[in-house]
Design a protein around this motif. Sequence first.
Motif, PDB file in Angstrom:
ATOM      1  N   UNK A   1       0.837  -1.203   0.000  1.00 12.80           N
ATOM      2  CA  UNK A   1       0.000   0.000   0.000  1.00 12.80           C
ATOM      3  C   UNK A   1       0.871   1.252   0.000  1.00 12.80           C
TER       4      UNK A   1
ATOM      5  N   UNK B   1       2.371  12.394   3.094  1.00  9.92           N
ATOM      6  CA  UNK B   1       1.112  12.148   2.393  1.00  9.92           C
ATOM      7  C   UNK B   1       0.738  10.671   2.436  1.00  9.92           C
ATOM      8  N   UNK B   2       1.745   9.807   2.301  1.00  9.02           N
ATOM      9  CA  UNK B   2       1.488   8.369   2.377  1.00  9.02           C
ATOM     10  C   UNK B   2       0.959   8.012   3.763  1.00  9.02           C
TER      11      UNK B   2
ATOM     12  N   UNK C   1      12.439   3.258  -6.140  1.00  8.75           N
ATOM     13  CA  UNK C   1      11.641   2.529  -5.157  1.00  8.75           C
ATOM     14  C   UNK C   1      12.551   1.702  -4.246  1.00  8.75           C
TER      15      UNK C   1
ATOM     16  N   UNK D   1       3.937   1.423  -1.088  1.00 10.43           N
ATOM     17  CA  UNK D   1       4.618   1.511  -2.380  1.00 10.43           C
ATOM     18  C   UNK D   1       3.698   2.093  -3.440  1.00 10.43           C
ATOM     19  N   UNK D   2       2.425   1.649  -3.418  1.00 10.30           N
ATOM     20  CA  UNK D   2       1.472   2.172  -4.393  1.00 10.30           C
ATOM     21  C   UNK D   2       1.385   3.683  -4.276  1.00 10.30           C
ATOM     22  N   UNK D   3       1.351   4.186  -3.042  1.00 10.27           N
ATOM     23  CA  UNK D   3       1.207   5.626  -2.835  1.00 10.27           C
ATOM     24  C   UNK D   3       2.486   6.361  -3.228  1.00 10.27           C
ATOM     25  N   UNK D   4       3.634   5.793  -2.856  1.00  4.98           N
ATOM     26  CA  UNK D   4       4.893   6.440  -3.242  1.00  4.98           C
ATOM     27  C   UNK D   4       5.015   6.507  -4.758  1.00  4.98           C
ATOM     28  N   UNK D   5       4.537   5.461  -5.435  1.00  7.19           N
ATOM     29  CA  UNK D   5       4.723   5.379  -6.873  1.00  7.19           C
ATOM     30  C   UNK D   5       3.915   6.426  -7.626  1.00  7.19           C
ATOM     31  N   UNK D   6       2.907   7.050  -6.992  1.00  8.99           N
ATOM     32  CA  UNK D   6       2.228   8.152  -7.682  1.00  8.99           C
ATOM     33  C   UNK D   6       2.735   9.500  -7.173  1.00  8.99           C
ATOM     34  N   UNK D   7       3.958   9.500  -6.643  1.00  5.59           N
ATOM     35  CA  UNK D   7       4.584  10.773  -6.303  1.00  5.59           C
ATOM     36  C   UNK D   7       4.102  11.386  -5.007  1.00  5.59           C
ATOM     37  N   UNK D   8       3.841  10.548  -3.996  1.00  4.57           N
ATOM     38  CA  UNK D   8       3.454  11.088  -2.692  1.00  4.57           C
ATOM     39  C   UNK D   8       4.691  11.250  -1.823  1.00  4.57           C
ATOM     40  N   UNK D   9       4.636  12.212  -0.904  1.00  3.68           N
ATOM     41  CA  UNK D   9       5.714  12.337   0.068  1.00  3.68           C
ATOM     42  C   UNK D   9       5.419  11.388   1.224  1.00  3.68           C
TER      43      UNK D   9
ATOM     44  N   UNK E   1      -5.604   1.118  -3.644  1.00  2.00           N
ATOM     45  CA  UNK E   1      -5.874   1.669  -2.317  1.00  2.00           C
ATOM     46  C   UNK E   1      -7.232   1.145  -1.852  1.00  2.00           C
TER      47      UNK E   1
ATOM     48  N   UNK F   1      -3.057  15.148  -4.910  1.00  2.00           N
ATOM     49  CA  UNK F   1      -2.000  15.546  -3.979  1.00  2.00           C
ATOM     50  C   UNK F   1      -0.866  16.263  -4.691  1.00  2.00           C
TER      51      UNK F   1
ATOM     52  N   UNK G   1      -5.212   5.876   8.138  1.00  2.00           N
ATOM     53  CA  UNK G   1      -6.577   5.356   8.039  1.00  2.00           C
ATOM     54  C   UNK G   1      -6.641   3.836   8.189  1.00  2.00           C
TER      55      UNK G   1
ATOM     56  N   UNK H   1      -2.237  -3.626  -6.346  1.00  2.00           N
ATOM     57  CA  UNK H   1      -2.299  -3.045  -5.003  1.00  2.00           C
ATOM     58  C   UNK H   1      -3.124  -1.772  -4.984  1.00  2.00           C
TER      59      UNK H   1
ATOM     60  N   UNK I   1       2.805  -2.645 -10.143  1.00  2.00           N
ATOM     61  CA  UNK I   1       3.464  -3.709  -9.396  1.00  2.00           C
ATOM     62  C   UNK I   1       2.966  -5.092  -9.808  1.00  2.00           C
TER      63      UNK I   1
ATOM     64  N   UNK J   1      -4.189   4.151 -12.654  1.00  2.00           N
ATOM     65  CA  UNK J   1      -3.666   5.042 -11.626  1.00  2.00           C
ATOM     66  C   UNK J   1      -2.316   5.615 -12.057  1.00  2.00           C
TER      67      UNK J   1
ATOM     68  N   UNK K   1      -6.438  10.333  -6.472  1.00  2.00           N
ATOM     69  CA  UNK K   1      -5.580  10.734  -5.359  1.00  2.00           C
ATOM     70  C   UNK K   1      -4.238  11.314  -5.808  1.00  2.00           C
TER      71      UNK K   1
ATOM     72  N   UNK L   1      -2.675   9.746   4.376  1.00  2.00           N
ATOM     73  CA  UNK L   1      -3.820   9.323   3.570  1.00  2.00           C
ATOM     74  C   UNK L   1      -4.015   7.809   3.562  1.00  2.00           C
ATOM     75  N   UNK L   2      -2.956   7.035   3.803  1.00  2.00           N
ATOM     76  CA  UNK L   2      -3.105   5.590   3.660  1.00  2.00           C
ATOM     77  C   UNK L   2      -2.734   4.806   4.907  1.00  2.00           C
TER      78      UNK L   2
END
Lengths: 286, 267
Positions: free
Chosen positions: A169, A182-183, B71, A171-179, B115, B129, A190, B113, B109, B176, B125, A186-187
Amino acid sequence: MISANLRRRHLIASLFRWSCIAVTGVAVAILCVLIYQVTTVGMPWLDLQFLDSFPSRFPEKAGIKSALYGTIWLVGLTALFAIPTGVLAAIYLEEYAPNNRFTRFIDINIANLAGVPSIVYGILGLALFVRFFHLERSVVSGALTMSLLILPVIVIASKEAIRAVPQSLRQAAFAVGATRWQVTRAHVLPSAIPGILTGVILALSRAIGETAPLIMIGALTYIAFVPEGPMDEFTALPIQIFNWTARPQQEFHELASAGIIVLLVVLLLMNSVAVYIRFRGSRREK
Amino acid sequence: MNVDLNEKSSEQNNVTSDKPKILDIRDVSIAYGGELAVRNVTLPIFEKSITAIIGPSGCGKSTLLRSLNRMNDFIENVDQTGVISLKGDDLYGADTDPVEVRLKIGMVFQKPNPFPKSIYRNIAWGPTINGMEGDIEERVLTALKQSALWDEVKDRLQDSALNLSGGQQQRLCIARALAMEPEIILMDEPCSALDPVSTSRIEDLLFELKEKYTIVIVTHNMQQAARVSEYTAFLENGVLVEFGDTDQVFTRPANQRTEEYVTGRFG
Ligand SMILES: Nc1ncnc2c1ncn2[C@@H]1O[C@H](COP(=O)(O)OP(=O)(O)OP(=O)(O)O)[C@@H](O)[C@H]1O
Ligand SMILES: [Mg+2]
């Protein structure tokens, strides 16, 4: 040959199952007896007068008002101090801190702190908050002491909850350019909130029932007023209950039971708030 | 493992292309806690093309792929040497922001995965952001159409993404990545958890995507590599054994190991 072996395995499986049921049954039964005992004895005393009166030498006039308000103040302030500190510490340790010896040293010592007897926190609170910082025997002193006591529990439970969030989860968030923040915001949080809340509730339940550290820092037993601010003196439910049970008269013992009911109700209310937050959280997730 | 680091094993044909180089991987070695997983790999990635990375399990494909959008930063004990540059900019330069790198180079990946949020939020999202310009809703719809998921989900954008099938989830993950409009999309065995129908849909998708994007895909499926890619890199034991036009690698491999691997006589 195989079928004999299989029968034995089934036998063991069902034996294990029934022992589990038996043990659970015993635990639940004891709890039921306890609640039954307390309610039958205490219920007759439980009325508005009891909730709205200060302690008294006369059982029929005595009430729990100062202790109830004291406990609400105490738990409220403790929550205010301990929850943000504990959760932020857990976030730091799990998401930010490098995995080195220093971090592991801190981890181990937080676990150790969770096992320190509460009276020791009382002594610390007395020396640090009451004396050194001159906070006197106030609600703040009590709440700060309680915060130290429950902080390790909150940190450990929050760390576990955060660690249980799958790496994929993040990694998914980092991969769309989150800091990192933010990861986490938001993820990770929660997803971890139910576990964190469970830990918080356990910790606050402990704070609500603890007596020793409060006695240590001098929370008074006879108080004929409710705290109006954080610097006021106070007493708390378990101290009042303890005080009543220590008296020789039967009526006071019954008052103690009524006090226990009040304590349990406060606890249940706190729990239901947590359940509500969890429910709302899981709905918003969708 | 003691392998001579200076061993130049790759029999790279000097691949020429009319397309410009977008990524330049130069002499990259990556080690986990001292154990080398990628050894002195030098590899160009050409713009608006599909490059397949193939090789036996554990040969370092995922490691190499992850190094392309930083990564690997999240794994402890990783040491990396060599240079990777995106259109001349060093991805690991002192003043390079890894977040910016991941904005330009997206990733899909191996295991879907999504969200644990709504289908819509899954895609919205990232652009939100990052404060991307334009209508977010428009962006979500475009991404869903590009990834061939639109028809299946258009009536339930607010449903949880976790209710989608595995193949749909993977296409959602592709959507995404697409919504971020990266320059390059990295895919680590995107079809390994999918049935043949979903797989072929994603392959069709790849063909369309390469008009606009550069794609690097790791796959265990030789047919897939042969079908979709223009360039193929064969890794073995962390070493780039061969890199060339896919046609050439599969029909006239220069290296015997490559030939054994692509024809299935490996081992
Ligand atoms: N996080 C890690 N920590 C330590 N070693 C790792 C880690 N990830 C991978 N490795 C090691 O690095 C080597 C290459 O792994 P990698 O995941 O890149 O292989 P791969 O080619 O992607 O394999 P597969 O096809 O099975 O996915 C393996 O020997 C693996 O054990
Ligand atoms: Mg892999």
